[in-house]
Design a protein around this motif. Structure first.
Motif, PDB file in Angstrom:
ATOM      1  N   LYS A  96     -16.191  -6.009   1.283  1.00 50.55           N
ATOM      2  CA  LYS A  96     -15.100  -6.406   2.167  1.00 50.55           C
ATOM      3  C   LYS A  96     -14.094  -7.273   1.423  1.00 50.55           C
ATOM      4  CE  LYS A  96     -18.436  -6.376   5.955  1.00 50.55           C
ATOM      5  NZ  LYS A  96     -19.121  -7.178   7.015  1.00 50.55           N
ATOM      6  N   TYR A  97     -12.821  -7.099   1.775  1.00 47.80           N
ATOM      7  CA  TYR A  97     -11.736  -7.809   1.101  1.00 47.80           C
ATOM      8  C   TYR A  97     -10.744  -8.276   2.159  1.00 47.80           C
ATOM      9  CZ  TYR A  97     -13.729  -5.197  -2.783  1.00 47.80           C
ATOM     10  OH  TYR A  97     -14.599  -4.669  -3.696  1.00 47.80           O
ATOM     11  N   TRP A  98     -10.480  -9.576   2.177  1.00 49.20           N
ATOM     12  CA  TRP A  98      -9.619 -10.176   3.206  1.00 49.20           C
ATOM     13  C   TRP A  98      -8.371 -10.776   2.563  1.00 49.20           C
ATOM     14  CZ3 TRP A  98     -10.071 -15.864   4.628  1.00 49.20           C
ATOM     15  CH2 TRP A  98      -9.144 -16.210   5.624  1.00 49.20           C
ATOM     16  N   GLY A  99      -7.217 -10.395   3.064  1.00 53.58           N
ATOM     17  CA  GLY A  99      -5.974 -10.990   2.605  1.00 53.58           C
ATOM     18  C   GLY A  99      -5.126 -10.041   1.785  1.00 53.58           C
ATOM     19  N   VAL A 100      -3.814 -10.223   1.864  1.00 51.38           N
ATOM     20  CA  VAL A 100      -2.892  -9.338   1.154  1.00 51.38           C
ATOM     21  C   VAL A 100      -3.125  -9.393  -0.348  1.00 51.38           C
ATOM     22  CG1 VAL A 100      -1.060 -11.100   1.086  1.00 51.38           C
ATOM     23  CG2 VAL A 100      -0.467  -8.680   0.910  1.00 51.38           C
ATOM     24  N   ASP A 101      -3.526 -10.546  -0.880  1.00 47.96           N
ATOM     25  CA  ASP A 101      -3.729 -10.631  -2.318  1.00 47.96           C
ATOM     26  C   ASP A 101      -5.097 -10.127  -2.749  1.00 47.96           C
ATOM     27  OD1 ASP A 101      -5.011 -12.728  -1.144  1.00 47.96           O
ATOM     28  OD2 ASP A 101      -4.222 -14.276  -2.458  1.00 47.96           O
ATOM     29  N   ARG A 102      -5.919  -9.645  -1.814  1.00 48.44           N
ATOM     30  CA  ARG A 102      -7.165  -8.965  -2.154  1.00 48.44           C
ATOM     31  C   ARG A 102      -6.965  -7.458  -2.295  1.00 48.44           C
ATOM     32  NH1 ARG A 102      -8.995 -13.586  -2.939  1.00 48.44           N
ATOM     33  NH2 ARG A 102     -11.137 -14.214  -2.460  1.00 48.44           N
ATOM     34  N   LEU A 103      -5.771  -6.983  -1.980  1.00 44.50           N
ATOM     35  CA  LEU A 103      -5.524  -5.549  -2.060  1.00 44.50           C
ATOM     36  C   LEU A 103      -5.798  -4.991  -3.457  1.00 44.50           C
ATOM     37  CD1 LEU A 103      -4.579  -2.868  -0.896  1.00 44.50           C
ATOM     38  CD2 LEU A 103      -2.209  -3.601  -1.233  1.00 44.50           C
ATOM     39  N   PRO A 104      -5.349  -5.635  -4.558  1.00 45.56           N
ATOM     40  CA  PRO A 104      -5.670  -5.081  -5.881  1.00 45.56           C
ATOM     41  C   PRO A 104      -7.171  -4.960  -6.133  1.00 45.56           C
ATOM     42  CG  PRO A 104      -3.891  -6.689  -6.051  1.00 45.56           C
ATOM     43  CD  PRO A 104      -4.431  -6.797  -4.658  1.00 45.56           C
TER      44      PRO A 104
ATOM     45  N   LEU B 217       0.829  -1.201   0.000  1.00 47.14           N
ATOM     46  CA  LEU B 217       0.000   0.000   0.000  1.00 47.14           C
ATOM     47  C   LEU B 217       0.868   1.259   0.000  1.00 47.14           C
ATOM     48  CD1 LEU B 217      -3.007   0.838   0.105  1.00 47.14           C
ATOM     49  CD2 LEU B 217      -2.809   0.857   2.600  1.00 47.14           C
ATOM     50  N   MET B 218       1.868   1.291   0.879  1.00 48.43           N
ATOM     51  CA  MET B 218       2.699   2.478   0.998  1.00 48.43           C
ATOM     52  C   MET B 218       3.693   2.605  -0.154  1.00 48.43           C
ATOM     53  SD  MET B 218       1.349   3.828   3.564  1.00 48.43           S
ATOM     54  CE  MET B 218       2.473   5.221   3.742  1.00 48.43           C
ATOM     55  N   ASP B 219       4.156   1.471  -0.681  1.00 50.68           N
ATOM     56  CA  ASP B 219       5.141   1.493  -1.755  1.00 50.68           C
ATOM     57  C   ASP B 219       4.516   1.871  -3.091  1.00 50.68           C
ATOM     58  OD1 ASP B 219       7.894   0.906  -2.716  1.00 50.68           O
ATOM     59  OD2 ASP B 219       6.897  -0.707  -3.819  1.00 50.68           O
ATOM     60  N   ARG B 220       3.288   1.400  -3.311  1.00 47.11           N
ATOM     61  CA  ARG B 220       2.671   1.566  -4.627  1.00 47.11           C
ATOM     62  C   ARG B 220       1.502   2.538  -4.653  1.00 47.11           C
ATOM     63  NH1 ARG B 220       2.240  -4.995  -5.462  1.00 47.11           N
ATOM     64  NH2 ARG B 220       4.426  -5.445  -4.953  1.00 47.11           N
ATOM     65  N   HIS B 221       0.841   2.733  -3.506  1.00 53.76           N
ATOM     66  CA  HIS B 221      -0.376   3.555  -3.498  1.00 53.76           C
ATOM     67  C   HIS B 221      -0.436   4.442  -2.255  1.00 53.76           C
ATOM     68  CE1 HIS B 221      -1.833   0.926  -6.721  1.00 53.76           C
ATOM     69  NE2 HIS B 221      -1.427  -0.082  -5.986  1.00 53.76           N
ATOM     70  N   PRO B 222       0.615   5.223  -1.980  1.00 53.49           N
ATOM     71  CA  PRO B 222       0.586   6.053  -0.762  1.00 53.49           C
ATOM     72  C   PRO B 222      -0.544   7.073  -0.769  1.00 53.49           C
ATOM     73  CG  PRO B 222       2.393   6.694  -2.212  1.00 53.49           C
ATOM     74  CD  PRO B 222       1.842   5.413  -2.759  1.00 53.49           C
ATOM     75  N   ASP B 223      -0.951   7.527  -1.968  1.00 53.90           N
ATOM     76  CA  ASP B 223      -2.045   8.493  -2.048  1.00 53.90           C
ATOM     77  C   ASP B 223      -3.350   7.879  -1.566  1.00 53.90           C
ATOM     78  OD1 ASP B 223      -1.821   6.779  -4.258  1.00 53.90           O
ATOM     79  OD2 ASP B 223      -2.994   8.097  -5.547  1.00 53.90           O
ATOM     80  N   VAL B 224      -3.560   6.597  -1.889  1.00 57.97           N
ATOM     81  CA  VAL B 224      -4.760   5.909  -1.421  1.00 57.97           C
ATOM     82  C   VAL B 224      -4.677   5.676   0.090  1.00 57.97           C
ATOM     83  CG1 VAL B 224      -6.121   3.786  -1.562  1.00 57.97           C
ATOM     84  CG2 VAL B 224      -5.166   4.799  -3.645  1.00 57.97           C
ATOM     85  N   ALA B 225      -3.508   5.311   0.570  1.00 61.10           N
ATOM     86  CA  ALA B 225      -3.334   5.051   2.005  1.00 61.10           C
ATOM     87  C   ALA B 225      -3.763   6.248   2.842  1.00 61.10           C
ATOM     88  CB  ALA B 225      -1.882   4.690   2.303  1.00 61.10           C
ATOM     89  N   ASP B 226      -3.507   7.453   2.326  1.00 66.29           N
ATOM     90  CA  ASP B 226      -3.847   8.662   3.065  1.00 66.29           C
ATOM     91  C   ASP B 226      -5.350   8.888   3.161  1.00 66.29           C
ATOM     92  OD1 ASP B 226      -1.227   9.291   3.571  1.00 66.29           O
ATOM     93  OD2 ASP B 226      -1.027  10.676   1.877  1.00 66.29           O
ATOM     94  N   THR B 227      -6.131   8.208   2.320  1.00 64.58           N
ATOM     95  CA  THR B 227      -7.585   8.412   2.331  1.00 64.58           C
ATOM     96  C   THR B 227      -8.308   7.378   3.191  1.00 64.58           C
ATOM     97  OG1 THR B 227      -8.124   6.996   0.418  1.00 64.58           O
ATOM     98  CG2 THR B 227      -7.406   9.262  -0.042  1.00 64.58           C
TER      99      THR B 227
END
Length: 244
Positions: A197-205, A34-44
């Motif tokens: 809802k999305y569960w798991g690291v591979d659900r992040l995309p 999240l922080m490496d690829r989508h920091p702008d989203v993380a802030d929201t």
């Protein structure tokens, strides 16, 4: 961190939450992505801590009729996670230094996060805590580790080392767990976009795709109707992804 007000012109603001645990290696990997690829989203997003409560926090939950369900990890699952996380970390160019938890009390780091968040340093604390646990092999439930993180963040040590003793932070932490219980969180990382809802690291995309305007309108990849959203198994196969 509280999400920004994006409700202008809308009748309601969709909740967008990232439930994470400082115990979970899968939360660490999701946080990295999240922080490496989508920091702008993380802030929201609203970041909500999730952990196995001790007796005091359990009592606070019980006072409001909430029950936290914990399932002990099997030996076979433990060894699977060791191998799985190493594979996932290697694919990201990360090296794991496995921590050893001595009589862990997970309020120590998670309430310290809430204390740091009050001072506008929530994400910075998570970054330091994840690095300390998964790349330096430190025990996050050791208050000496919290003292070291306080030094790096420029905080008085007592802000983090004494967070678990603060009744107000205890109640704030209990409310975070009540939120997780209400939303049906059963493991981490766990992402919420409105009712989806999305569960798991591979659900992040899939979660990220659901945040697009097209997906919110009911279409697009990662939306509930999209087969891509359900094509992959969850990354955290069990409560909190804990391996300690």
């Amino acid at each position: 961190m509280a999400p920004p007000d994006r409700g202008a012109g809308r009748t309601a603001v969709r909740k967008r939450r990232f439930y994470f645990s400082l115990r979970s290696p899968y939360s660490w990997l999701a946080h990295h992505d999240l922080m490496d690829r989508h920091p702008d989203v993380a802030d929201t997003l609203e970041w909500v801590p999730y952990w196995e409560p001790d007796e005091r926090t359990t009592a606070l939950l019980a006072d409001t009729g909430s029950t936290f369900v914990y399932t002990q990890m099997s030996r076979a699952k433990h060894f699977y996670i060791l191998a799985d996380v190493r594979r996932l970390a290697n694919s990201r160019g990360l090296k794991v230094s496995w921590p050893v938890d001595h009589a862990p009390v997970w309020e120590v780091p998670h309430l310290a996060y809430l204390a740091a968040r009050r001072r506008g340093l929530g994400p910075a604390f998570v970054e330091q805590a994840q690095r300390a646990r998964w790349q330096e092999g430190l025990d996050l439930c050791d208050r000496k580790t919290m003292a070291g993180i306080a030094d790096r963040l420029g905080l008085d040590r007592g802000v983090l080392t004494e967070a678990a003793d603060d009744p107000a932070l205890r109640e704030e932490g209990a409310e975070a767990l009540r939120s997780a219980i209400r939303e049906g969180v059963f493991g981490v990382p766990f992402f919420v976009n409105g009712h989806d809802k999305y569960w798991g690291v591979d659900r992040l995309p899939a979660f990220l795709a659901s945040l697009s305007p097209d997906a919110e309108a009911g279409g697009g990849p990662g939306s509930p109707a999209s087969p891509e959203a359900d094509a992959r198994p969850g990354g955290d196969i069990g409560h909190a992804g804990g391996c300690g």
